[in-house]
Motif scaffolding. Structure first.
Motif: not given
Length: 337
Positions: A170-173, A256-261, A264-268
């Protein structure tokens, strides 16, 4: 309308060559200081330090000290020892970083910790930090000492903050930018700023060079983040996917995590936790980053900071130094290694 059509000449890719040419003579003096001050009665110290110092690095930070002095028309010699100081600080942090990260490749060769072991690498890093403070004290300026010692502390804080953020999906930009501002940009800023101190220039000139270095440092690190997911190890001189396997939350992953499905987020989440780190997982990570254009978005942010760096030195007269520093900012973003 007929006749021959002559295409416009293509602008050559940005290069560090103008910067290197500008400071070539001065870097000979800096390298002499580095070689002299890395010596010790304990043979392991110069051997281990030389393994990294002679390892083909760009010497970007000390070159910026010399270029900044040239930009200001400084004609003295104090900046040579101070540029060596900056390189010792940088080298010490690299030695420590490689131990913390468990790295085995840097600049295309085995890291010092692989060759000499972790304990010796940490202790030689400490030696180089100590040498850097000796050189600061020899300069005699409390202001220079304050700038460089503060930068050293901020770098350490940034490294610790990065360690805390490691494997934190969850580290932010915003937090990530704060980390690289500390661990990378602080030394770029200090390297440039001290030139204004030795040249006895105004606070405004001092802070303009600080802004140039800081923004350049952020651009440089963002480009590094993009390269880790966009190049092969032969270009980088390290293993592709080092950041991925170490669970580092760099900007391409954050985007990529923020924009993912959700899949995809589960993978990350699994990958950053360390549960998905095979070569196939890395290939999937790269595919997701490309799918969401995260490398290009990272480079675009790097271009923004490079432009801010260039704007920061607009106040100074045109000439070889300003042109070289401008191209160095462009190179920081365009490079592939």
């Amino acid at each position: 309308m007929t006749g021959n059509v002559h295409p416009l000449p293509r602008k050559a890719a940005p290069s560090l060559q103008p910067l290197m040419a500008l400071v070539a003579d001065g870097m000979n003096s800096v390298n002499a200081v580095i070689l002299d001050r890395m010596q010790s009665r304990i043979p392991l110290i110069p051997a281990l330090a030389g393994h990294l110092i002679a390892g083909g690095g760009k010497r970007m930070r000390p070159m910026l000290t010399l270029a900044s002095a040239s930009l200001l028309g400084y004609g003295g010699s104090r900046h040579y020892k101070l540029a060596a100081t900056v390189e010792f600080i940088h080298t010490a942090t690299l030695l420590h970083d490689d131990v913390v990260d468990g790295s085995d490749m840097r600049r295309g060769k085995k890291t010092a910790n692989i060759v000499y072991g972790n304990p010796a690498t940490v202790l030689v890093g400490d030696f180089l930090f100590s040498r850097s403070f000796e050189l600061m004290v020899e300069d005699g300026s409390l202001k220079v000492l304050r700038i460089l010692s503060n930068a050293s502390a901020v770098i350490a804080e940034g490294e610790v903050d990065q360690l805390v953020a490691q494997r934190q999906i969850e580290t932010s930009e915003e937090r990530y930018l704060a980390i690289i501002n500390a661990k990378t940009a602080a030394l770029f800023a200090a390297a440039c700023r001290i030139a204004a101190v030795v040249a006895e220039r105004s606070d405004e000139d001092e802070m303009a060079l600080d802004a140039y270095g800081r923004n350049l440092g952020i651009a440089f690190q963002l480009a590094d983040d993009a390269i880790d997911y966009d190049s092969d190890a032969s270009e980088m001189g390290k293993d592709q996917g080092d950041d991925f396997r170490e669970g580092k939350m760099t900007l391409p992953v954050i985007l990529a995590y923020a924009r993912g499905t959700e899949d995809e987020r589960a993978f990350w989440r699994a990958a950053i936790a360390g549960d998905r780190n095979s070569d196939q997982d890395l290939a999937h990570a790269v595919a997701l980053i490309r799918r969401h254009d995260a490398v290009n978005a990272t480079r675009e942010r790097a271009r923004h900071y490079a432009a801010r760096a260039i704007d920061a030195i607009a106040r100074f007269p045109d000439g070889a130094a300003k042109a070289a520093m401008t191209e160095a900012a462009e190179f920081a973003v365009a490079r592939r290694f």
